[in-house]
Design a protein around this motif. Structure first.
Motif, PDB file in Angstrom:
ATOM      1  N   THR A   1      -1.826   6.770   1.215  1.00  0.00           N
ATOM      2  CA  THR A   1      -2.927   6.588   0.267  1.00  0.00           C
ATOM      3  C   THR A   1      -3.589   5.240   0.533  1.00  0.00           C
ATOM      4  OG1 THR A   1      -1.758   5.386  -1.490  1.00  0.00           O
ATOM      5  CG2 THR A   1      -1.490   7.780  -1.432  1.00  0.00           C
ATOM      6  N   SER A   2      -4.653   4.975  -0.214  1.00  0.00           N
ATOM      7  CA  SER A   2      -5.303   3.662  -0.163  1.00  0.00           C
ATOM      8  C   SER A   2      -4.958   2.839  -1.400  1.00  0.00           C
ATOM      9  CB  SER A   2      -6.825   3.831  -0.069  1.00  0.00           C
ATOM     10  OG  SER A   2      -7.320   4.574  -1.178  1.00  0.00           O
ATOM     11  N   SER A   3      -3.984   3.301  -2.176  1.00  0.00           N
ATOM     12  CA  SER A   3      -3.593   2.635  -3.420  1.00  0.00           C
ATOM     13  C   SER A   3      -2.857   1.326  -3.127  1.00  0.00           C
ATOM     14  CB  SER A   3      -2.698   3.561  -4.247  1.00  0.00           C
ATOM     15  OG  SER A   3      -2.240   2.908  -5.417  1.00  0.00           O
ATOM     16  N   ILE A   4      -3.348   0.223  -3.702  1.00  0.00           N
ATOM     17  CA  ILE A   4      -2.787  -1.109  -3.475  1.00  0.00           C
ATOM     18  C   ILE A   4      -2.067  -1.600  -4.732  1.00  0.00           C
ATOM     19  CG2 ILE A   4      -3.363  -3.546  -3.090  1.00  0.00           C
ATOM     20  CD1 ILE A   4      -3.544  -1.967  -0.570  1.00  0.00           C
TER      21      ILE A   4
ATOM     22  N   GLU B   1      -1.220  -6.615   9.164  1.00  0.00           N
ATOM     23  CA  GLU B   1      -2.202  -5.581   9.480  1.00  0.00           C
ATOM     24  C   GLU B   1      -3.360  -6.121  10.303  1.00  0.00           C
ATOM     25  OE1 GLU B   1      -3.559  -3.271   6.243  1.00  0.00           O
ATOM     26  OE2 GLU B   1      -1.664  -2.179   6.032  1.00  0.00           O
TER      27      GLU B   1
ATOM     28  N   ARG C   1       0.859  -1.182   0.000  1.00  0.00           N
ATOM     29  CA  ARG C   1       0.000   0.000   0.000  1.00  0.00           C
ATOM     30  C   ARG C   1       0.899   1.237   0.000  1.00  0.00           C
ATOM     31  NH1 ARG C   1      -2.457  -0.715   4.302  1.00  0.00           N
ATOM     32  NH2 ARG C   1      -4.371  -1.665   3.508  1.00  0.00           N
TER      33      ARG C   1
END
Length: 385
Positions: free
Chosen positions: A299-302, A350, A295
């Motif tokens: 950001t939330s970009s995976i 996580e 990640r």
């Protein structure tokens, strides 16, 4: 949901490996059904045609076929393997000595033990038949407290208390807890009912019908008697939290001792592929990073890399590439020395979950050597940060 690994059965050769008198004892327990299918049980043996007919019934059982018979056949097939019969000799050695006769095959032994003590067979079958690829959540005791052992006296008390939770979670107050000694502690099996499901089926006359079924669910756990850590599977956080409280109460004397753990870390991956090299582990030849989920920080970009060797992809970009990302999830293959087996492992820091071949003791040793397991010291540092 976990599933028992039931396999197709119907090999007449396997049936012939069981002495006719023992096979007849099994079939006569369900005499009404087999005689309704034209299988004559009055003699001392079955003809070749009858063996073929019996196999066909097992491969494609009619709706009237007794479930207890099909379950018994699954037990026979599973436990006549080398590991199965070896486990049986450990659990009920006196019974095996009592029933053993000259010329008995493993099928004869397992069948005769089942006829005398079906719970002993079911206990071992449950251990060997479950698929082991499931996500596990880690819980640890405060201050390094050690649990008592989950003995045969302790397990029924745990199961009795879990019945209250099962009434709310699954609408049925049924639960069974079994513990099996493992390297470093115990493996746990928690068996309970699931909520009722209604399924549309065809009966033997090809008419549609609706059946109400309550599946059997197996969750698994591990107790590390050295560190006090417990791992549990379960369909939801509510289920795992129920297990945490009840096992904490019975193994530590206090329902609040076990706490959700931040056990796992993928930070060693930032140092490069050398982190997977463990020359001190003679049982492991090589290990590879197969999949890595990242990640981008802030950001939330995976981003997901999936390859035979993900480190090759990372090295093409330079090791500084990982500095911009949080390490979300990783999947590894662990190749054992002198064996063809390859172990699979997924680590997700996580949500503190782990999945894969967790029963194999090489997995824990490999994780420790690669520093993917956090220690209590690591937890203390993180808590201060």
């Amino acid at each position: 949901m976990s599933h028992s690994a039931f396999r197709r059965f119907g090999n007449p050769g396997f049936l012939r490996k069981i002495k006719p008198k023992n096979l007849m004892r099994l079939l006569r327990k369900f005499a009404e059904f087999f005689e309704s299918k034209g299988i004559n049980l009055s003699g001392g043996d079955l003809s070749v045609e009858q063996l073929d007919q019996l196999s066909a019934i097992i491969v494609s059982p009619p709706s009237a076929c007794p479930g207890d018979f099909l379950a018994a056949v699954d037990l026979l097939e599973m436990l006549t393997s080398g590991p199965g019969i070896d486990e049986l000799r450990v659990v009920v050695p006196e019974l095996i000595s009592k029933i053993h006769e000259n010329g008995d095959t493993t099928g004869d032994i397992v069948l005769k033990v089942w006829l005398l003590d079906p719970r002993a067979i079911q206990r071992i079958y449950t251990k060997f038949s479950l698929k082991r690829d499931r996500a596990m959540k880690s819980f640890r005791p405060e201050d390094g407290r050690k649990p008592i052992e989950p003995t045969r006296d302790v397990c029924p008390a745990i199961a009795k208390e879990l019945e209250f939770g099962c009434s709310d979670l699954f609408d049925i107050p049924i639960c069974e807890v079994m513990a099996f000694p493992e390297a470093g502690g115990y493996a746990l099996l928690i068996r309970h009912g699931e909520r009722v499901k209604r399924v549309e089926v065809f009966d033997d006359d090809h008419r549609r019908d609706v059946k109400a079924l309550r599946p059997v669910k197996h969750d698994v756990g591990f107790v590390d008697t050295h560190t006090g850590e417990l791992l549990f599977s379960g369909r939801s956080d509510e289920v795992k939290n129920t297990y945490r409280q009840v096992f904490s109460k019975h193994l530590f004397g206090d329902a609040k001792v076990l706490k959700p753990s931040r056990r796992f870390s993928l930070e060693p991956l930032r140092t490069g592929r050398e982190c997977l090299m463990c020359p001190e582990l003679e049982t492991v030849s090589t290990s590879l990073l197969r999949k890595l989920t990242l990640r981008r920080k802030g950001t939330s970009s995976i981003t997901t890399h999936h390859a035979a060797d993900v480190f090759h992809e990372i090295e093409l970009r330079g090791l500084d590439y990982l500095k911009d990302f949080s390490l979300v999830k990783a999947t590894f293959s662990i190749h054992l020395a002198w064996e063809r087996r390859v172990l699979a492992l997924m680590i997700s820091p996580e949500d503190d979950k782990i999945q894969g071949d967790l029963h194999d003791p090489n997995v824990r040793r490999w994780m420790d050597a690669c520093k993917f397991n956090r220690t209590h010291k690591h937890d203390a540092i993180l808590a201060m940060a």
